[in-house]
Design a protein around this motif. Structure first.
Motif: not given
Length: 97
Positions: A45-72
């Protein structure tokens, strides 16, 4: 999120990280952000950041349990009759009965 807003407010006022941290500990006590996380956010914030939210992270999603993966998985199990399991897994399931 609330604590980040407080940190941002104090950083914008020019209050030092140390002074702000002492005040935060008085208010939030054991619920206060860890000292290391606090100082990271104060610097941002001292360096000028305005948003309070976490930064987006790349890579594997926190959950891979999707309808598509369940069906597979369902299709795999139905079509492979257990042939996709390791020898140890087959032995374990045979001995558990």
């Amino acid at each position: 999120m609330e604590q980040r807003a407080v940190i941002k407010f104090n950083a914008k006022l020019g209050r030092s990280a140390s002074e702000t941290y002492i005040l935060m500990k008085q208010v939030y006590d054991t619920l206060c952000l860890s000292k290391s996380n606090f100082f990271i956010w104060h610097k941002r914030f001292s360096d000028g950041r305005n948003t309070l939210e976490d930064d987006k992270h790349t890579g594997r999603p926190s959950s891979s349990k999707t309808p598509e993966s369940i069906e597979k998985v369902r299709e795999f199990v139905e079509n492979n009759d257990g042939r996709g399991f390791t020898h140890q897994q087959r032995n374990d399931s045979n001995h558990s009965a």
